[in-house]
Write a protein that holds these residues in place. Structure first.
Motif, mmCIF file in Angstrom:
data_model
loop_
_atom_site.group_PDB
_atom_site.id
_atom_site.type_symbol
_atom_site.label_atom_id
_atom_site.label_comp_id
_atom_site.label_asym_id
_atom_site.label_seq_id
_atom_site.Cartn_x
_atom_site.Cartn_y
_atom_site.Cartn_z
ATOM 1 N N SER A 1 0.781 -1.004 -0.084
ATOM 2 C CA SER A 1 0.035 -0.006 0.046
ATOM 3 C C SER A 1 0.790 1.281 -0.010
ATOM 4 O O SER A 1 2.247 1.285 0.335
ATOM 5 N N LEU A 2 0.034 2.465 -0.449
ATOM 6 C CA LEU A 2 1.084 3.755 -0.358
ATOM 7 C C LEU A 2 -0.025 4.867 0.109
ATOM 8 O O LEU A 2 -1.145 4.610 -0.077
ATOM 9 N N GLN A 3 0.812 5.649 0.932
ATOM 10 C CA GLN A 3 -0.010 6.460 1.797
ATOM 11 C C GLN A 3 0.665 7.949 1.088
ATOM 12 O O GLN A 3 1.855 8.045 0.739
ATOM 13 N N TRP A 4 -0.284 9.082 1.280
ATOM 14 C CA TRP A 4 0.037 10.436 0.967
ATOM 15 C C TRP A 4 -0.133 11.118 2.393
ATOM 16 O O TRP A 4 -1.283 10.782 2.840
ATOM 17 N N TYR A 5 0.801 11.893 2.596
ATOM 18 C CA TYR A 5 0.588 12.765 3.837
ATOM 19 C C TYR A 5 0.997 14.075 3.532
ATOM 20 O O TYR A 5 1.726 14.329 2.619
ATOM 21 N N ARG A 6 0.360 15.083 4.143
ATOM 22 C CA ARG A 6 0.767 16.603 3.997
ATOM 23 C C ARG A 6 1.403 17.055 5.309
ATOM 24 O O ARG A 6 0.625 16.939 6.308
ATOM 25 N N GLN A 7 2.463 17.960 5.175
ATOM 26 C CA GLN A 7 2.941 18.277 6.363
ATOM 27 C C GLN A 7 3.376 19.928 6.320
ATOM 28 O O GLN A 7 3.511 20.411 5.286
ATOM 29 N N GLU A 8 2.688 20.529 7.415
ATOM 30 C CA GLU A 8 2.970 21.863 7.412
ATOM 31 C C GLU A 8 3.893 22.324 8.414
ATOM 32 O O GLU A 8 4.253 21.436 9.336
ATOM 33 N N PRO A 9 4.317 23.559 8.223
ATOM 34 C CA PRO A 9 5.628 23.987 9.187
ATOM 35 C C PRO A 9 5.260 23.817 10.651
ATOM 36 O O PRO A 9 4.161 24.212 10.840
ATOM 37 N N GLU B 1 4.767 21.170 12.233
ATOM 38 C CA GLU B 1 3.652 20.098 12.411
ATOM 39 C C GLU B 1 3.969 18.662 12.012
ATOM 40 O O GLU B 1 4.985 18.603 11.183
ATOM 41 N N GLY B 2 3.285 17.785 12.611
ATOM 42 C CA GLY B 2 3.700 16.399 12.070
ATOM 43 C C GLY B 2 2.991 16.105 10.779
ATOM 44 O O GLY B 2 1.973 16.872 10.642
ATOM 45 N N PRO B 3 3.271 15.078 9.676
ATOM 46 C CA PRO B 3 2.536 14.707 8.761
ATOM 47 C C PRO B 3 1.053 14.225 9.116
ATOM 48 O O PRO B 3 0.900 13.586 10.159
ATOM 49 N N VAL B 4 0.068 14.544 8.225
ATOM 50 C CA VAL B 4 -1.299 14.222 8.234
ATOM 51 C C VAL B 4 -1.839 13.580 7.186
ATOM 52 O O VAL B 4 -1.478 13.923 6.149
ATOM 53 N N LEU B 5 -2.283 12.351 7.366
ATOM 54 C CA LEU B 5 -2.540 11.306 6.300
ATOM 55 C C LEU B 5 -3.765 11.884 5.304
ATOM 56 O O LEU B 5 -4.647 12.740 5.815
ATOM 57 N N LEU B 6 -3.508 11.914 3.973
ATOM 58 C CA LEU B 6 -4.426 12.592 3.040
ATOM 59 C C LEU B 6 -5.289 11.121 2.530
ATOM 60 O O LEU B 6 -6.474 11.192 2.434
ATOM 61 N N VAL B 7 -4.593 9.919 2.085
ATOM 62 C CA VAL B 7 -5.370 8.904 1.561
ATOM 63 C C VAL B 7 -4.167 7.890 1.611
ATOM 64 O O VAL B 7 -3.138 7.915 1.893
ATOM 65 N N THR B 8 -5.016 6.494 1.501
ATOM 66 C CA THR B 8 -4.162 5.341 1.325
ATOM 67 C C THR B 8 -4.759 4.678 0.123
ATOM 68 O O THR B 8 -5.991 4.618 0.033
ATOM 69 N N VAL B 9 -3.919 4.153 -0.798
ATOM 70 C CA VAL B 9 -4.173 3.383 -1.954
ATOM 71 C C VAL B 9 -3.633 1.898 -1.704
ATOM 72 O O VAL B 9 -2.394 1.928 -1.371
ATOM 73 N N VAL B 10 -4.317 0.971 -2.002
ATOM 74 C CA VAL B 10 -4.131 -0.363 -1.798
ATOM 75 C C VAL B 10 -4.021 -1.338 -2.930
ATOM 76 O O VAL B 10 -3.327 -2.464 -2.884
ATOM 77 N N THR B 11 -4.888 -0.980 -4.079
ATOM 78 C CA THR B 11 -4.894 -1.865 -5.177
ATOM 79 C C THR B 11 -4.164 -1.247 -6.328
ATOM 80 O O THR B 11 -4.444 -0.056 -6.497
ATOM 81 N N GLY B 12 -3.779 -2.140 -7.024
ATOM 82 C CA GLY B 12 -2.941 -1.568 -8.229
ATOM 83 C C GLY B 12 -4.078 -0.997 -9.289
ATOM 84 O O GLY B 12 -5.117 -1.601 -9.456
ATOM 85 N N GLY B 13 -3.518 0.370 -9.854
ATOM 86 C CA GLY B 13 -4.826 0.746 -10.689
ATOM 87 C C GLY B 13 -5.632 1.508 -10.083
ATOM 88 O O GLY B 13 -6.423 2.350 -10.559
ATOM 89 N N GLY C 1 -3.087 0.589 8.332
ATOM 90 C CA GLY C 1 -3.807 2.092 8.576
ATOM 91 C C GLY C 1 -2.665 3.079 8.805
ATOM 92 O O GLY C 1 -1.661 2.958 8.429
ATOM 93 N N GLU C 2 -3.307 4.097 9.397
ATOM 94 C CA GLU C 2 -2.607 5.451 9.468
ATOM 95 C C GLU C 2 -1.787 5.756 10.685
ATOM 96 O O GLU C 2 -2.112 5.055 11.772
ATOM 97 N N LEU C 3 -0.680 6.215 10.385
ATOM 98 C CA LEU C 3 0.375 6.681 11.363
ATOM 99 C C LEU C 3 -0.116 8.122 11.908
ATOM 100 O O LEU C 3 -0.474 9.025 11.032
ATOM 101 N N LEU D 1 -8.003 16.928 -4.837
ATOM 102 C CA LEU D 1 -6.984 15.936 -5.018
ATOM 103 C C LEU D 1 -7.214 14.751 -5.800
ATOM 104 O O LEU D 1 -8.368 14.115 -5.139
ATOM 105 N N THR D 2 -6.704 14.133 -6.577
ATOM 106 C CA THR D 2 -6.658 12.694 -7.170
ATOM 107 C C THR D 2 -5.590 11.950 -7.096
ATOM 108 O O THR D 2 -4.369 12.373 -7.415
ATOM 109 N N PHE D 3 -5.707 10.797 -6.388
ATOM 110 C CA PHE D 3 -4.580 9.833 -6.339
ATOM 111 C C PHE D 3 -4.796 8.575 -7.083
ATOM 112 O O PHE D 3 -5.780 8.279 -7.193
#
Lengths: 112, 114
Positions: A31-39, A41-53, B101-103, A61-63
């Motif tokens: 799986s891959l996850q995308w996080y966004r981090q602001e100055p 602060e710690g990263p915050v999860l945007l999305v998780t993708v688990v299936t190819g395609g 899951g999420e961290l 936002l499109t992942f």
């Protein structure tokens, strides 16, 4: 050697423009996850993708997760100043009991 | 509290001194992680704890770095004989279960070694 390569490293665009950032690897990820981090602060999860395609949409936002589960992309439509931040991709490798590994990130600046 | 809490938020120390950083994870989260983030860079994995299993220390950069976790609660990251290259933000995260899951991240401890 960086397991997850992100490009571009820096991106500065005008409000209203579209953009795509990329996350590539030679390894397969469960799986891959995308996080966004602001100055400051710690990263915050945007999305998780688990299936190819897989394609996931979160407002403007499109992942996408690559068919072979080795790469991912994040597309932002009509960027706004509030989208400014560091975008990090992270993944769990398909093999082994390894923790979440991160790319170096794409630093996005959206100018009003 | 509801989130991951880290202390101190800022630490300035002299080269050669020892420092201890603390992380209080979300209650009920069995997995706890430490990452290091150098200025303008991504996150570098240091160590993780999962339940009562032995921690994975494979990311620790040298034997000056060590970490402990008490059960499924507080963790401390200790850096002995600090060097200037240790200057970074040290981020702690927790998740309900390892590799699922999420961290959830704390705000980090910014370490500056003079």
């Amino acid at each position: 050697t960086q397991l997850l390569e992100q490009s571009p490293q820096f991106l500065s665009i005008q409000e209203g423009e579209n953009l795509t950032v990329y996350c590539n690897s030679s390894s397969v990820f469960s799986s891959l996850q995308w996080y966004r981090q602001e100055p400051g602060e710690g990263p915050v999860l945007l999305v998780t993708v688990v299936t190819g395609g897989e394609v996931k949409k979160l407002k403007r936002l499109t992942f996408q997760f690559g068919d072979a589960r080795k790469d991912s992309s994040l597309h932002i439509t009509a960027a706004q100043p509030g989208d400014t931040g560091l975008y990090l991709c992270a993944g769990f490798r398909d093999s082994g009991n390894t923790p979440l590994v991160f790319g170096k990130g794409t630093r996005l600046s959206v100018i009003a | 509290g509801a989130g991951v809490s880290q202390s101190p938020s800022n630490k300035v120390t002299e080269k050669g001194k020892d420092v201890e950083l603390r992380c209080d994870p979300i209650s009920g989260h069995t997995a706890l992680y430490w990452y290091r983030q150098r200025l303008g860079q991504g996150l570098e994995f240091l160590i993780y704890f999962q339940g009562n299993s032995a921690p994975d220390k494979s990311g620790l950069p040298s034997d000056r770095f060590s970490a402990e976790r008490t059960g499924e609660s507080v963790s401390t990251l200790t850096i002995q004989r600090t060097q200037q290259e240790d200057s970074a933000v040290y981020l702690c995260a927790s998740s309900l279960v390892f590799r699922i899951g999420e961290l959830f991240f704390g705000e980090g401890s910014r370490l500056t070694v003079l």
